[in-house]
Design a protein around this motif. Structure first.
Motif, PDB file in Angstrom:
ATOM      1  N   ARG A   1       0.959  -1.090  -0.074  1.00  0.00           N
ATOM      2  CA  ARG A   1      -0.093  -0.073   0.113  1.00  0.00           C
ATOM      3  C   ARG A   1       0.857   1.350  -0.133  1.00  0.00           C
ATOM      4  O   ARG A   1       0.542   2.370  -0.723  1.00  0.00           O
ATOM      5  CB  ARG A   1      -0.798  -0.174   1.176  1.00  0.00           C
ATOM      6  CG  ARG A   1      -1.950   1.275   1.175  1.00  0.00           C
ATOM      7  CD  ARG A   1      -2.763   1.241   2.719  1.00  0.00           C
ATOM      8  NE  ARG A   1      -3.385  -0.065   2.949  1.00  0.00           N
ATOM      9  CZ  ARG A   1      -2.973  -0.770   4.018  1.00  0.00           C
ATOM     10  NH1 ARG A   1      -1.973  -0.257   4.754  1.00  0.00           N
ATOM     11  NH2 ARG A   1      -3.885  -1.856   4.139  1.00  0.00           N
ATOM     12  N   TRP A   2       2.003   1.220   0.835  1.00  0.00           N
ATOM     13  CA  TRP A   2       2.935   2.488   0.922  1.00  0.00           C
ATOM     14  C   TRP A   2       3.422   2.752  -0.440  1.00  0.00           C
ATOM     15  O   TRP A   2       3.510   3.849  -0.843  1.00  0.00           O
ATOM     16  CB  TRP A   2       3.778   2.221   1.875  1.00  0.00           C
ATOM     17  CG  TRP A   2       5.072   3.289   1.785  1.00  0.00           C
ATOM     18  CD1 TRP A   2       4.673   4.383   2.851  1.00  0.00           C
ATOM     19  CD2 TRP A   2       6.297   3.250   1.619  1.00  0.00           C
ATOM     20  NE1 TRP A   2       5.922   5.228   2.607  1.00  0.00           N
ATOM     21  CE2 TRP A   2       6.987   4.556   2.081  1.00  0.00           C
ATOM     22  CE3 TRP A   2       7.007   2.294   0.983  1.00  0.00           C
ATOM     23  CZ2 TRP A   2       8.062   4.923   1.539  1.00  0.00           C
ATOM     24  CZ3 TRP A   2       8.273   2.612   0.602  1.00  0.00           C
ATOM     25  CH2 TRP A   2       8.680   3.985   0.729  1.00  0.00           C
ATOM     26  N   LEU A   3       3.871   1.534  -1.062  1.00  0.00           N
ATOM     27  CA  LEU A   3       4.622   1.713  -2.317  1.00  0.00           C
ATOM     28  C   LEU A   3       3.512   2.284  -3.379  1.00  0.00           C
ATOM     29  O   LEU A   3       3.949   3.279  -4.253  1.00  0.00           O
ATOM     30  CB  LEU A   3       5.304   0.532  -2.928  1.00  0.00           C
ATOM     31  CG  LEU A   3       6.329  -0.224  -2.012  1.00  0.00           C
ATOM     32  CD1 LEU A   3       6.759  -1.464  -2.714  1.00  0.00           C
ATOM     33  CD2 LEU A   3       7.580   0.859  -2.592  1.00  0.00           C
ATOM     34  N   ARG A   4       2.431   1.873  -3.402  1.00  0.00           N
ATOM     35  CA  ARG A   4       1.221   2.279  -4.503  1.00  0.00           C
ATOM     36  C   ARG A   4       0.916   3.811  -4.077  1.00  0.00           C
ATOM     37  O   ARG A   4       0.925   4.788  -5.095  1.00  0.00           O
ATOM     38  CB  ARG A   4      -0.070   1.612  -4.167  1.00  0.00           C
ATOM     39  CG  ARG A   4      -1.045   1.983  -5.245  1.00  0.00           C
ATOM     40  CD  ARG A   4      -2.198   1.184  -5.091  1.00  0.00           C
ATOM     41  NE  ARG A   4      -2.933   1.434  -3.694  1.00  0.00           N
ATOM     42  CZ  ARG A   4      -3.571   2.571  -3.296  1.00  0.00           C
ATOM     43  NH1 ARG A   4      -3.577   3.607  -4.387  1.00  0.00           N
ATOM     44  NH2 ARG A   4      -4.013   2.568  -2.122  1.00  0.00           N
ATOM     45  N   VAL A   5       0.993   4.184  -2.784  1.00  0.00           N
ATOM     46  CA  VAL A   5       0.644   5.441  -2.408  1.00  0.00           C
ATOM     47  C   VAL A   5       1.985   6.639  -2.797  1.00  0.00           C
ATOM     48  O   VAL A   5       1.887   7.749  -3.298  1.00  0.00           O
ATOM     49  CB  VAL A   5       0.646   5.861  -0.861  1.00  0.00           C
ATOM     50  CG1 VAL A   5       0.504   7.269  -0.609  1.00  0.00           C
ATOM     51  CG2 VAL A   5      -0.909   5.033  -0.722  1.00  0.00           C
ATOM     52  N   GLN A   6       3.062   5.841  -2.991  1.00  0.00           N
ATOM     53  CA  GLN A   6       4.305   6.624  -3.307  1.00  0.00           C
ATOM     54  C   GLN A   6       4.451   6.753  -5.068  1.00  0.00           C
ATOM     55  O   GLN A   6       5.484   6.879  -5.626  1.00  0.00           O
ATOM     56  CB  GLN A   6       5.524   5.866  -2.574  1.00  0.00           C
ATOM     57  CG  GLN A   6       5.612   5.871  -1.316  1.00  0.00           C
ATOM     58  CD  GLN A   6       5.928   7.438  -0.745  1.00  0.00           C
ATOM     59  OE1 GLN A   6       6.749   8.120  -1.308  1.00  0.00           O
ATOM     60  NE2 GLN A   6       5.018   7.613   0.173  1.00  0.00           N
ATOM     61  N   ARG A   7       3.390   6.058  -5.529  1.00  0.00           N
ATOM     62  CA  ARG A   7       3.454   5.997  -6.892  1.00  0.00           C
ATOM     63  C   ARG A   7       4.283   4.963  -7.551  1.00  0.00           C
ATOM     64  O   ARG A   7       4.857   5.186  -8.899  1.00  0.00           O
ATOM     65  CB  ARG A   7       3.601   7.439  -7.636  1.00  0.00           C
ATOM     66  CG  ARG A   7       2.482   8.444  -7.087  1.00  0.00           C
ATOM     67  CD  ARG A   7       2.636   9.890  -7.999  1.00  0.00           C
ATOM     68  NE  ARG A   7       1.549  10.856  -7.493  1.00  0.00           N
ATOM     69  CZ  ARG A   7       0.483  10.859  -7.941  1.00  0.00           C
ATOM     70  NH1 ARG A   7      -0.072   9.939  -8.820  1.00  0.00           N
ATOM     71  NH2 ARG A   7      -0.458  11.874  -7.212  1.00  0.00           N
ATOM     72  N   ARG A   8       4.622   4.029  -6.643  1.00  0.00           N
ATOM     73  CA  ARG A   8       5.586   3.057  -7.282  1.00  0.00           C
ATOM     74  C   ARG A   8       4.764   1.813  -7.276  1.00  0.00           C
ATOM     75  O   ARG A   8       4.980   0.781  -6.848  1.00  0.00           O
ATOM     76  CB  ARG A   8       6.675   2.990  -6.049  1.00  0.00           C
ATOM     77  CG  ARG A   8       7.716   3.855  -6.081  1.00  0.00           C
ATOM     78  CD  ARG A   8       8.447   3.907  -4.860  1.00  0.00           C
ATOM     79  NE  ARG A   8       9.442   2.924  -4.774  1.00  0.00           N
ATOM     80  CZ  ARG A   8       9.924   2.663  -3.806  1.00  0.00           C
ATOM     81  NH1 ARG A   8      10.133   3.432  -2.685  1.00  0.00           N
ATOM     82  NH2 ARG A   8      10.849   1.471  -3.578  1.00  0.00           N
ATOM     83  N   LYS A   9       3.801   2.126  -8.309  1.00  0.00           N
ATOM     84  CA  LYS A   9       2.753   0.900  -8.508  1.00  0.00           C
ATOM     85  C   LYS A   9       3.393  -0.557  -9.014  1.00  0.00           C
ATOM     86  O   LYS A   9       2.898  -1.405  -8.551  1.00  0.00           O
ATOM     87  CB  LYS A   9       1.759   1.448  -9.589  1.00  0.00           C
ATOM     88  CG  LYS A   9       0.774   2.483  -8.889  1.00  0.00           C
ATOM     89  CD  LYS A   9      -0.368   2.940  -9.883  1.00  0.00           C
ATOM     90  CE  LYS A   9      -1.408   4.019  -9.386  1.00  0.00           C
ATOM     91  NZ  LYS A   9      -2.076   4.311 -10.065  1.00  0.00           N
ATOM     92  N   THR A  10       4.315  -0.306  -9.950  1.00  0.00           N
ATOM     93  CA  THR A  10       4.558  -1.542 -10.412  1.00  0.00           C
ATOM     94  C   THR A  10       5.288  -2.392  -9.248  1.00  0.00           C
ATOM     95  O   THR A  10       5.233  -3.706  -9.156  1.00  0.00           O
ATOM     96  CB  THR A  10       5.990  -1.474 -11.544  1.00  0.00           C
ATOM     97  OG1 THR A  10       5.242  -0.731 -12.499  1.00  0.00           O
ATOM     98  CG2 THR A  10       6.482  -2.706 -12.009  1.00  0.00           C
ATOM     99  N   GLU A  11       6.302  -1.798  -8.446  1.00  0.00           N
ATOM    100  CA  GLU A  11       6.957  -2.404  -7.253  1.00  0.00           C
ATOM    101  C   GLU A  11       5.963  -2.946  -6.327  1.00  0.00           C
ATOM    102  O   GLU A  11       6.047  -3.722  -5.612  1.00  0.00           O
ATOM    103  CB  GLU A  11       7.944  -1.419  -6.651  1.00  0.00           C
ATOM    104  CG  GLU A  11       9.056  -1.030  -7.564  1.00  0.00           C
ATOM    105  CD  GLU A  11       9.922  -0.005  -6.907  1.00  0.00           C
ATOM    106  OE1 GLU A  11      10.671  -0.126  -5.993  1.00  0.00           O
ATOM    107  OE2 GLU A  11       9.775   1.171  -6.988  1.00  0.00           O
TER     108      GLU A  11
END
Length: 929
Positions: A794-804
């Motif tokens: 969830r944190w990665l997605r919020v950081q716009r690192r969707k692929t990761e």
């Protein structure tokens, strides 16, 4: 066969049950009614109908004189089918034969005897349907009652019908009466049936006398038939006070007995007091009483009076009330003389001869008391705990020394603690002058009494008092000190103590003469001061070789490991304990091992293991009657149900548990209730409700606060706080637990605080917090790992690192799918969809086609176990196993046992942290799903 008047509805119910049993769909009924209401007649009627249709009938009857003799009823019942024992598994066969006195062995567990009886009756039912009638259960020996209660609950797949009858209001604490069997009330006859019965027995009664008879008998068939013989003396004054019905009958039967000539009168008194029905014993004893030879014909007067029956070398009374009337009429001096005569007439059973000798003795006699004590020890070794306890009570009565008497009563309390009922423990304890016992022995009696109080919790504060006693007296009486430590050690862990109290309790453990790595010592240290002694306990746990220990020691180490946060080690030790205790048939101890195993498995997200352990524990709990343990294990099962989405059922269990625990004042145990509620709320998507429930476990001002269980709640509490935006409210809690984790080294606490730390991190430091969490040894902790993966994704997605983010979220999704937590898997799926990845529909697990019991049976069959072995493992008959497998095969699409393993392959997998499905990488981390 004579027709029973007025019993058409009862006979219809029982006849239908006979038909079901004949078809292999057996069961049990409990017939309850007042004395003389016709229970025995109903049993005889059903038995006759069963014989007429080709069914086998097995009979036993409770008798007051043999109520203290363990397995007396079982010997009577099983004699016709004992030729089938060779088909039983060896350990089970040996247990049964030992209990019946036909083999020599030590320590026979009553539950293994019960398994043997279940299998024996199941086998007999396959040859021809079986009807078991058990009359007068209020006088049946407790060991037989426990065995038959076990059997009665497990007959649904067998051609066996069990009918038990007991007297209304006299079956308190009777295992058969408390087995939750379908009950069939046997009520007094209605007016029309009562009139028909009187008219069938006596003709030409004057109307007024007939009316007085009907009024006096109040529909009781025995009274109607017996009072009719003295109808002219019934109810002299209808308007005056009436004697109770049993007293009226007692007068009638007593009068008949008093009119008997000698030696019939002496024979009747002897049979009333004897614990066996052999005519030869009665004749020999009567000869000693009367001073002349007595023959069988001398009993004919009692038969003609309608009091007794004699057949095939056995004698008895036509009705229990007749026996009771004769018994009550015997003066004390004559009673002792009869027991002395019986002791002389018994030549083949030393214990029975001793028993009657003791009953014949009016004055204190240390020699007899010692002999009774020895007898108690022998009986306890052969599964006769109830007999042992009664023998110890009599030994106390005959003890010249008050201290010896108190000591023997204390020993009786200890024996009763294994057999129940709690009323017996409290009754005997009330007779003990604790001042006559040593301090540790008196404390142990008090502790055992406290464990039986379902409405009162002694609480862990007693452990401080016990610690003081151990410090002062432990070196003088080390065995008793260790027994006291072992009796309720886990109370120390459940208490909310300050460090001073915990240091005091652990000093008491240190004072006992035990090896450094003794299992009881490690358990004592772990429960007394889990964080200060955690490193030492974990180190010694890892150094011990599990293979060198028995089941009880393995259980102690498993409990200790849970207390110090070493859950993987706990599961290893507890699994070995369960296997060992199951093999030896120590079922009370097995329950004590299965309960922590279920909770350890819950905390490690081993849900199938937790469910299996809880199911097995609940089956045992019904036999050994430990209500608080049953509540604890029900809550473990409810945790699994909540995680699986069965939140309504979980909530119902929590509500029932809360009511029982709160009523008893066991408030720290309410922490488990709140864990269930918090988990269910998260599964329902209600983080606010989850936060409120779980915070109660961690809030010192809350009723359910428990200082050690905070770590159990932390992961879900932090998740709930994150979901509902209340993280600031738990910062100080997390900080204090993080500090405690560093000081204590508790693996569980270190992982739980590390996994949730990123939720509290400053925006610029969250990445480093996640790095630290993944490096904290989280691989072995599936629930915390799933939480970390989900929050990281969830944190990665919020950081716009969707692929990761997708890699972490896929791993979280797969993990929750494997361990069976659909609501959490759906949260991961929702995050994946938000990251732009489409998600297909979830495939149903194979387990969804099977009930819990079916899944257990299929899994054990897949491992190669036979039906008999599975039956013993699950405490059911092998026929139940067979019938379940018939249903399982088509549901799984298999046609043989060999195909079960493959069919169960996916549903049977457990998350261990090392059985990788795939590996994915994100931000430098490797994720195993």
């Amino acid at each position: 066969m004579a027709h029973l008047i007025g019993r058409e509805s009862e006979i219809a119910v029982l006849t239908e049950a006979l038909g079901r049993a004949a078809e292999g769909r057996g069961g049990a009924f409990l017939l309850l009614g007042e004395a003389g209401v016709g229970k025995s007649a109903l049993l005889a009627e059903v038995a006759g109908r069963a014989r007429d249709t080709g069914m086998r009938v097995l009979v036993c009857v409770g008798v007051p004189a043999s109520a203290g003799w363990a397995f007396a009823g079982l010997r009577q019942l099983l004699d016709p089918v004992l030729d089938g024992v060779d088909a039983l598994l060896p350990a089970t066969r040996e247990a049964l034969l030992t209990a019946l006195g036909e083999a020599d062995a030590d320590g026979v567990p009553i539950q293994r005897v019960a398994l043997a009886v279940l299998q024996l009756l199941s086998d007999a039912g396959q040859q021809m349907p079986v009807v078991v009638t058990v009359d007068d259960i209020h006088w049946l020996d407790r060991a037989t009652s426990r065995v038959l209660a076990f059997v009665a609950r497990r007959l649904a797949d067998d051609a066996v019908l069990l009918l038990a009858a007991g007297r209304l209001g006299e079956t308190d604490d009777n295992p058969l009466a408390e087995a939750d069997l379908p009950d069939l009330p046997v009520n007094p006859l209605d007016r029309r049936a009562a009139e028909a019965l009187v008219d069938s027995r006596v003709t030409g009664l004057p109307p007024a006398v007939r009316e007085r008879l009907l009024a006096a008998a109040v529909g009781n068939p025995l009274a109607l038939t017996e009072l009719a013989t003295v109808a002219d003396r019934v109810g002299d004054d209808p308007a005056g006070p009436a004697l109770p019905l049993t007293d009226r009958l007692d007068r009638v039967f007593g009068a008949k007995a008093r009119r008997l000539p000698e030696p019939a009168a002496s024979m009747a008194a002897i049979v009333a007091l004897n614990d066996a029905d052999a005519v030869s014993e009665a004749l020999a004893a009567a000869g000693a009483i009367t001073g002349r030879p007595v023959a069988l014909d001398d009993l004919s007067a009692a038969e003609h009076a309608g009091l007794m029956w004699v057949t095939a070398g056995h004698a008895g009374f036509r009705h229990p009330l007749m026996r009771a009337a004769v018994d009550r009429a015997i003066p004390a001096e004559r009673r002792r003389a009869i027991h002395a005569a019986l002791a002389q007439s018994i030549t083949t059973d030393d214990d029975r001869r001793l028993w009657h000798t003791a009953l014949a003795t009016a004055e204190p006699d240390e020699a007899i008391a010692v002999a009774l004590e020895h007898m108690a020890r022998r009986r306890a070794q052969h599964g006769g705990d109830s007999t042992a306890a009664v023998a110890l009570e009599h030994a106390a009565r005959l003890s010249p020394d008050p201290v010896s008497a108190a000591r023997r009563l204390a020993a009786a309390v200890s024996v009763y603690s294994f057999t129940g009922p709690g009323t017996s423990i409290r009754r005997v304890a009330d007779r003990i002058d604790l001042d006559l016992l040593g301090p540790l022995e008196g404390a142990l009696v008090s502790a055992l009494v406290a464990t039986t109080a379902v409405d009162r919790w002694a609480g862990p504060q007693n452990r401080v008092l016990q610690a003081e006693l151990m410090l002062r007296h432990g070196r003088d009486d080390p065995a008793r000190a260790m027994e006291l430590l072992s009796s309720n050690a886990l109370l120390s862990w459940w208490g909310n103590f300050d460090d001073g109290a915990r240091e005091f309790m652990v000093r008491a453990v240190d004072s006992l003469l035990m090896a450094d790595d003794a299992p009881l010592r490690l358990l004592g240290e772990a429960v007394s001061h889990p964080f200060a002694r955690g490193d030492r306990v974990r180190g010694l746990l890892s150094a011990r070789s599990p293979a060198e220990l028995g089941g009880l020691d393995q259980m102690k180490l498993g409990d200790a490991a849970i207390c110090v946060g070493a859950l993987p080690a706990a599961l290893t030790h507890l699994s070995k304990a369960v296997t060992g205790l199951r093999h030896t048939g120590q079922f009370a101890e097995l329950l004590s091992a299965l309960t922590p195993q279920a909770w350890a498995a819950v905390l490690m997200a081993r849900h199938d293991m937790a469910t299996n352990a809880a199911d097995e524990a609940l089956r045992i709990a019904g036999e050994v009657a430990f209500p608080r343990t049953a509540i604890t294990v029900m809550l473990a099962a409810a945790m699994v149900a909540a995680r699986r989405g069965e939140t309504r059922a979980a909530g119902e269990v929590a509500a029932r548990a809360e009511a029982g625990l709160a009523h008893a004042g066991a408030f720290p145990l309410l922490s488990m209730v709140q864990l269930v509620r918090g988990t269910a709320a998260l599964a329902d998507g209600d983080p606010e409700r989850a936060f409120a429930a779980l915070l109660e476990v961690c809030d010192p001002g809350a009723r359910a606060y428990q200082q050690n269980a905070r770590v159990w709640a932390l992961t879900d509490l932090m998740d709930a706080a994150s979901l509902c935006g209340r993280l600031d409210e738990v910062r100080s809690l997390h900080a204090s637990l993080t500090d405690l984790a560093r000081r204590s080294g508790s693996p569980q606490l270190l992982v739980a605080t590390a996994a949730s730390a990123p939720l509290l991190a400053e925006p610029g430091r969250a990445g480093a917090a996640f790095d630290a969490a993944f490096a904290a040894g989280i691989e072995q902790w599936p629930w915390q790992r799933g939480s970390l993966l989900l929050s990281y994704g969830r944190w990665l997605r919020v950081q716009r690192r969707k692929t990761e983010s997708r890699e972490a979220l896929r791993s979280a999704y797969a993990l929750y799918e494997v361990i069976g937590a659909p609501a959490w898997a759906e949260r991961a799926a929702a995050e994946l969809r938000a990251s732009g990845e489409s998600m297909g529909s979830r495939s149903p697990r194979a387990a969804s086609a099977l009930s819990r019991q079916e899944l257990q049976i299929a899994s054990l069959a897949a491992q190669g176990m036979t039906n008999r072995e599975i039956g013993e493992r699950l405490f059911v008959s092998h026929r139940t196993v067979r019938n379940n497998l018939y249903r399982i095969f088509p549901r799984l699409g298999v046609s043989s046992r060999g195909e079960l393993a493959e069919a169960l392959g996916q549903q049977g997998r457990q998350w261990t942290g090392s059985n990788d499905v795939r590996e994915e990488h994100a931000g430098g981390h490797t994720f195993s799903a």
